[in-house]
Design a protein around this motif. Structure first.
Motif, PDB file in Angstrom:
ATOM      1  N   ASP A   1       6.382 -10.668  -5.600  1.00 40.54           N
ATOM      2  CA  ASP A   1       7.101 -12.063  -5.425  1.00 40.54           C
ATOM      3  C   ASP A   1       7.161 -10.980  -4.002  1.00 40.54           C
ATOM      4  O   ASP A   1       8.378 -12.184  -2.760  1.00 40.54           O
ATOM      5  CB  ASP A   1       8.267 -11.535  -5.931  1.00 40.54           C
ATOM      6  CG  ASP A   1       7.962 -12.221  -7.080  1.00 40.54           C
ATOM      7  OD1 ASP A   1       6.641 -12.921  -7.123  1.00 40.54           O
ATOM      8  OD2 ASP A   1       8.317 -12.628  -8.703  1.00 40.54           O
ATOM      9  N   SER A   2       7.425  -9.867  -3.604  1.00 36.97           N
ATOM     10  CA  SER A   2       7.618  -9.334  -2.267  1.00 36.97           C
ATOM     11  C   SER A   2       6.918  -8.331  -2.138  1.00 36.97           C
ATOM     12  O   SER A   2       6.841  -7.877  -3.603  1.00 36.97           O
ATOM     13  CB  SER A   2       9.336  -8.746  -2.534  1.00 36.97           C
ATOM     14  OG  SER A   2       9.435  -8.157  -3.384  1.00 36.97           O
ATOM     15  N   TRP A   3       7.564  -7.311  -1.276  1.00 39.42           N
ATOM     16  CA  TRP A   3       6.234  -6.303  -0.807  1.00 39.42           C
ATOM     17  C   TRP A   3       7.039  -5.297   0.283  1.00 39.42           C
ATOM     18  O   TRP A   3       7.788  -5.465   0.987  1.00 39.42           O
ATOM     19  CB  TRP A   3       4.726  -6.441  -0.142  1.00 39.42           C
ATOM     20  CG  TRP A   3       3.798  -7.464  -0.885  1.00 39.42           C
ATOM     21  CD1 TRP A   3       4.240  -9.002  -1.078  1.00 39.42           C
ATOM     22  CD2 TRP A   3       3.446  -7.168  -1.953  1.00 39.42           C
ATOM     23  NE1 TRP A   3       3.093  -9.344  -1.970  1.00 39.42           N
ATOM     24  CE2 TRP A   3       2.181  -8.907  -2.236  1.00 39.42           C
ATOM     25  CE3 TRP A   3       2.427  -6.403  -1.674  1.00 39.42           C
ATOM     26  CZ2 TRP A   3       1.973  -8.916  -3.878  1.00 39.42           C
ATOM     27  CZ3 TRP A   3       1.228  -6.531  -3.246  1.00 39.42           C
ATOM     28  CH2 TRP A   3       1.544  -7.265  -3.626  1.00 39.42           C
ATOM     29  N   VAL A   4       6.564  -3.490  -0.166  1.00 41.23           N
ATOM     30  CA  VAL A   4       6.993  -2.890   0.580  1.00 41.23           C
ATOM     31  C   VAL A   4       5.930  -2.225   0.970  1.00 41.23           C
ATOM     32  O   VAL A   4       4.726  -1.825   0.170  1.00 41.23           O
ATOM     33  CB  VAL A   4       7.650  -1.589   0.185  1.00 41.23           C
ATOM     34  CG1 VAL A   4       9.165  -2.309  -0.195  1.00 41.23           C
ATOM     35  CG2 VAL A   4       6.722  -1.725  -1.234  1.00 41.23           C
ATOM     36  N   TYR A   5       5.592  -1.200   2.168  1.00 39.49           N
ATOM     37  CA  TYR A   5       4.792  -0.802   2.698  1.00 39.49           C
ATOM     38  C   TYR A   5       4.465   1.290   1.645  1.00 39.49           C
ATOM     39  O   TYR A   5       5.369   0.886   1.498  1.00 39.49           O
ATOM     40  CB  TYR A   5       5.394   0.065   4.346  1.00 39.49           C
ATOM     41  CG  TYR A   5       4.009   1.546   4.268  1.00 39.49           C
ATOM     42  CD1 TYR A   5       2.827   1.072   5.137  1.00 39.49           C
ATOM     43  CD2 TYR A   5       4.012   2.815   4.385  1.00 39.49           C
ATOM     44  CE1 TYR A   5       1.979   2.014   6.100  1.00 39.49           C
ATOM     45  CE2 TYR A   5       3.732   3.792   4.599  1.00 39.49           C
ATOM     46  CZ  TYR A   5       2.516   2.810   5.697  1.00 39.49           C
ATOM     47  OH  TYR A   5       1.816   4.138   6.227  1.00 39.49           O
ATOM     48  N   ASP A   6       3.333   1.353   1.487  1.00 44.23           N
ATOM     49  CA  ASP A   6       2.813   2.240   0.341  1.00 44.23           C
ATOM     50  C   ASP A   6       2.713   3.243   1.221  1.00 44.23           C
ATOM     51  O   ASP A   6       2.625   3.867   1.510  1.00 44.23           O
ATOM     52  CB  ASP A   6       1.792   2.086  -0.754  1.00 44.23           C
ATOM     53  CG  ASP A   6       1.550   3.027  -1.599  1.00 44.23           C
ATOM     54  OD1 ASP A   6       2.227   2.779  -2.553  1.00 44.23           O
ATOM     55  OD2 ASP A   6       0.520   3.435  -1.234  1.00 44.23           O
ATOM     56  N   SER A   7       1.377   3.392   2.078  1.00 50.86           N
ATOM     57  CA  SER A   7       0.565   4.049   2.511  1.00 50.86           C
ATOM     58  C   SER A   7      -0.318   4.208   3.847  1.00 50.86           C
ATOM     59  O   SER A   7      -0.913   2.846   4.167  1.00 50.86           O
ATOM     60  CB  SER A   7       0.409   5.132   1.594  1.00 50.86           C
ATOM     61  OG  SER A   7      -0.890   4.366   0.612  1.00 50.86           O
ATOM     62  N   THR A   8      -0.827   4.861   4.221  1.00 56.63           N
ATOM     63  CA  THR A   8      -2.559   5.120   4.933  1.00 56.63           C
ATOM     64  C   THR A   8      -3.294   5.443   4.793  1.00 56.63           C
ATOM     65  O   THR A   8      -3.700   7.097   5.154  1.00 56.63           O
ATOM     66  CB  THR A   8      -1.977   4.292   6.580  1.00 56.63           C
ATOM     67  OG1 THR A   8      -0.560   3.727   7.050  1.00 56.63           O
ATOM     68  CG2 THR A   8      -2.684   4.537   7.796  1.00 56.63           C
ATOM     69  N   PRO A   9      -4.307   4.801   3.815  1.00 54.94           N
ATOM     70  CA  PRO A   9      -5.368   6.318   3.724  1.00 54.94           C
ATOM     71  C   PRO A   9      -5.616   6.419   4.532  1.00 54.94           C
ATOM     72  O   PRO A   9      -7.049   7.863   5.014  1.00 54.94           O
ATOM     73  CB  PRO A   9      -5.976   5.428   2.658  1.00 54.94           C
ATOM     74  CG  PRO A   9      -5.410   4.146   2.221  1.00 54.94           C
ATOM     75  CD  PRO A   9      -3.926   3.762   3.159  1.00 54.94           C
ATOM     76  N   ALA A  10      -6.100   5.699   5.406  1.00 60.65           N
ATOM     77  CA  ALA A  10      -7.400   6.058   6.850  1.00 60.65           C
ATOM     78  C   ALA A  10      -7.047   5.614   7.990  1.00 60.65           C
ATOM     79  O   ALA A  10      -6.546   4.171   8.345  1.00 60.65           O
ATOM     80  CB  ALA A  10      -8.768   5.445   6.806  1.00 60.65           C
ATOM     81  N   GLY A  11      -7.391   6.426   8.582  1.00 59.20           N
ATOM     82  CA  GLY A  11      -6.781   5.830  10.596  1.00 59.20           C
ATOM     83  C   GLY A  11      -5.507   6.167  11.486  1.00 59.20           C
ATOM     84  O   GLY A  11      -4.676   6.706  10.042  1.00 59.20           O
TER      85      GLY A  11
END
Length: 396
Positions: free
Chosen positions: A152-162
C-alpha cells in the motif's frame, strides 16, 4: 487504459556507452553485443522431445498489468510493478490475474530512468520488497524499496549495487531456504573488475536474514561462460529452488561464438548446491537455442526467459523467440519494438539437467516482450506478457 510508456531493453547484449545514449529515447531499444571476436561455434546438447499437447487460454486479452513479475500479498491478492519510464506503477488483482487495477506507485522522479521492476512478498508477513534499476547522471544502480503493509505504501530500503558507470540492471530477489534475502543482477561492473571489460555476468549479493548490508556473500559470480575466447554476456536472471539449498539460475545470454557471423540470444541455466555461494560449472546447460536459418547461416534468437518451479516438479521457462518468422533472424541489436517475437515454453524432463523442446504460449501477435510466469495454485500457471504498450494474461 493508458498505454504503458515505451521502455529500454536491458538484456545481456547491452553495452554501457550505447545504452546510456539510448536510455532516454522515446522507444524501447535493444543494444548490440560488443564488437565481435573471432571464434568458432561449439556444439551443445540437443533438446529432447517437445512437451505433450496442452495449451494456454487467454485470461485477460489486454489491459494494464505488472511487467514480468507477480507476487502474492498476505490477503491473497496478486501484486506487481511496471516501469513508467520516470516512475514505477503498482498493479493489483483480486481475481487471480484476470484483471488488474492501479494500486499507487513505488517511485517517481523526472531525473531518473527506472526499469526492470521485480517484487517479492515474504511469506507469513505483510512485507514486500521491490527491486529495480536506476539510470541517472550517467550512472547505473540497483535499488531496493520495501513495503510493510502489503504494497500500500513504500519506503527506501537499500542500494545493493552502484552507482557505476558500467551497466548493472535486471535485479531478481530470491529468498534462500535459510531465510537469507539475495539479489541477482546483470553486471558489466563485475566482469570488468575481473579483467573482462565488454563482458556481462550475473552477480549475486545477499543479506544475513532479510535486513542489513548486502555483504553476507561478497559479490558472487553466479553465471558466466569460462571457455577460452568466449564472449560471456549474461542477463535477465530468475532463480528457482530445487530442494533445500539446491537452486537453479536461468538467464539470457548471447552466443559465446558467432553463428553465421553474428551472435544470437540463447538461454542458459546454472545450478548451485549451497544456496548460491558457489556454482557447479558441470551443471551449466543451454536451456534453449533456436534453430539456424539455412539461408543466412545465422541462428534465430531466444531471450528474456522467466523460470518457475511448477507443482513442486519440473522447472518451466517462458521466453521470447523469433525462430518461426519468415526470412532471416532478427539481429540482437534490433530495437525491441521492431523485433519479431512469439512466446515459447520449455520444461525440465526426467531431471533438472535435461530440457524439452519448445511449445507455444502466444503466437497471435509478433510484438511481444518480457513474459513472466506465476503459479496461482499447484499446476495452475499464468503467464503475463508485455505487449509493448499493453499487456495480456494467459492461463495454462
Amino acid at each position: 487504459m493508458t498505454p504503458s510508456p515505451l521502455r529500454t531493453r536491458t538484456s545481456s547484449c547491452l553495452t554501457p556507452r550505447l545504452l546510456a545514449a539510448l536510455a532516454l529515447l522515446a522507444a524501447p531499444l535493444c543494444a548490440c553485443a560488443p564488437e565481435e571476436q573471432p571464434g568458432s561455434d561449439e556444439p551443445v546438447a540437443t533438446n529432447e522431445a517437445a512437451l505433450p499437447a496442452g495449451g494456454w487460454r487467454t485470461l485477460m486479452p489486454s489491459g494494464g498489468a505488472p511487467i514480468r513479475t507477480i507476487t502474492r500479498r498476505s490477503d491473497g491478492a496478486l501484486i506487481g510493478g511496471a516501469s513508467t519510464g520516470h516512475g514505477i506503477s503498482v498493479w493489483k488483482s483480486t481475481n487471480g490475474g484476470a484483471s488488474w487495477t492501479p494500486h499507487g506507485s513505488v517511485a517517481n522522479n523526472a531525473a531518473v530512468d527506472f526499469g526492470d521492476v521485480m517484487m517479492l512478498a515474504i511469506p507469513g508477513t505483510r512485507t514486500i520488497y521491490c527491486a529495480f534499476r536506476e539510470y541517472a547522471n550517467g550512472q547505473w544502480r540497483i535499488t531496493v524499496t520495501r513495503s510493510d503493509n502489503d504494497g500500500d505504501s513504500w519506503v527506501y530500503d537499500s542500494t545493493p549495487a552502484g552507482p557505476y558507470s558500467r551497466f548493472v540492471g535486471a535485479p531478481f530477489l530470491f529468498l534462500r531456504a535459510n531465510g537469507d534475502l539475495q539479489v541477482y543482477y546483470d553486471s558489466e561492473q563485475l566482469a570488468a573488475q575481473q579483467g573482462y571489460p565488454g563482458h556481462q555476468w550475473i552477480a549475486m549479493q545477499g543479506r544475513s536474514g532479510r535486513t542489513g548490508a548486502w555483504t553476507a556473500y561478497g559479490v558472487v559470480t553466479a553465471s558466466r561462460d569460462k571457455r577460452a575466447g568466449a564472449l560471456s554476456r549474461e542477463g535477465m536472471p530468475t532463480v528457482v529452488q530445487l530442494g533445500g539449498d539446491r537452486i537453479m539460475l536461468v538467464n539470457e545470454g548471447v552466443e559465446p561464438f558467432t553463428t553465421g557471423g553474428a551472435r544470437a540470444n540463447v538461454i542458459h541455466a546454472s545450478q548451485s548446491w549451497d544456496g548460491g555461494r558457489t556454482w557447479d560449472d558441470s551443471l551449466r546447460r543451454t536451456v534453449y537455442q533456436s534453430r539456424i536459418d539455412p539461408v543466412s547461416g545465422r541462428r534465430y534468437n531466444a531471450y528474456v526467459p522467466y523460470a518457475i518451479r511448477v507443482g513442486n516438479g519440473p522447472v518451466g521457462v517462458a521466453f521470447c523467440t523469433d525462430e518461426d518468422k519468415a526470412g532471416s533472424p532478427d539481429l540482437s541489436s534490433a530495437p525491441v519494438d521492431q523485433r519479431n517475437c512469439h512466446v515459447g515454453y520449455v520444461s525440465t524432463t526426467t531431471n533438472f539437467e535435461t530440457w524439452s523442446g519448445a511449445s507455444p504460449v502466444w503466437t497471435a501477435t509478433s510484438r511481444n516482450y518480457t513474459p513472466g510466469l506465476f503459479e496461482r495454485a499447484p499446476n495452475d500457471v499464468i503467464a503475463v506478457i508485455d505487449a509493448l504498450g499493453d499487456n495480456r494474461v494467459l492461463q495454462r
